[in-house]
Write an enzyme that holds these catalytic residues in place. Sequence first.
Site, short mmCIF file in Angstrom:
data_model
loop_
_atom_site.label_atom_id
_atom_site.label_comp_id
_atom_site.label_asym_id
_atom_site.label_seq_id
_atom_site.Cartn_x
_atom_site.Cartn_y
_atom_site.Cartn_z
CG HIS A 99 -0.39 -0.07 2.41
ND1 HIS A 99 0.26 -1.00 2.97
CD2 HIS A 99 -0.11 0.73 3.47
CE1 HIS A 99 0.57 -0.73 4.31
NE2 HIS A 99 0.40 0.47 4.63
CG HIS A 101 0.58 5.71 3.59
ND1 HIS A 101 -0.13 5.68 4.68
CD2 HIS A 101 1.53 4.58 3.77
CE1 HIS A 101 -0.11 4.59 5.43
NE2 HIS A 101 0.86 3.98 4.88
#
Length: 136
Positions: A99, A101
Site C-alpha cells: 500500500h 499513502h
Amino acid sequence: MNDCLFCKIIAGEIPAQKVYEDDTVIAFLDIHPVNIGHTLVIPKEHSVNLYDTPDETLAHTMVIVKKLSVAVKEATGADGINIEMNNEPVAGQIIFHTHLHIVPRFSGDGFTHWHGARDYRDGEAVEVSHKIKMYL
C-alpha cells in the site's frame, strides 16, 4: 490471505470510505489520518510489499497514485503531498499488504520527517554505490 485487513476491505467484509476503484487497485481514506484526506492506494491482488508486487501492478498503482494525489490536493486545499510506502517492520510497515499513502500536507501541520540525517564518511558513498550496483 484470511487475516489480511486490506484483503477484507477489498472483499467488502470491512467497510472503508472508498475514493477510487478499478480492476487492479482500490483507494480509500486512512482511518487514522496524518491529515484529513490521507488516502491509501492498494493493489487488489495480495502482495506483502514493494519487493513482491508484480511490476505491472506497481506501475498501474503509481499511475493511480499520481491521479489521486492531484484530486486529494485539490479537495483538501493542501499545500503539498507526501507519497509514502513503508516496507518491512523496521520501516514502519504494520499491515503486510502492499500500500501507498497519499498524505496531504499543510504549512505548519507539525508532521516531520528525515530527522537525524547524516553525512557519508570519506569513501563511504563510493563503497555503497558499488554494493548497490552489484545487486542490480
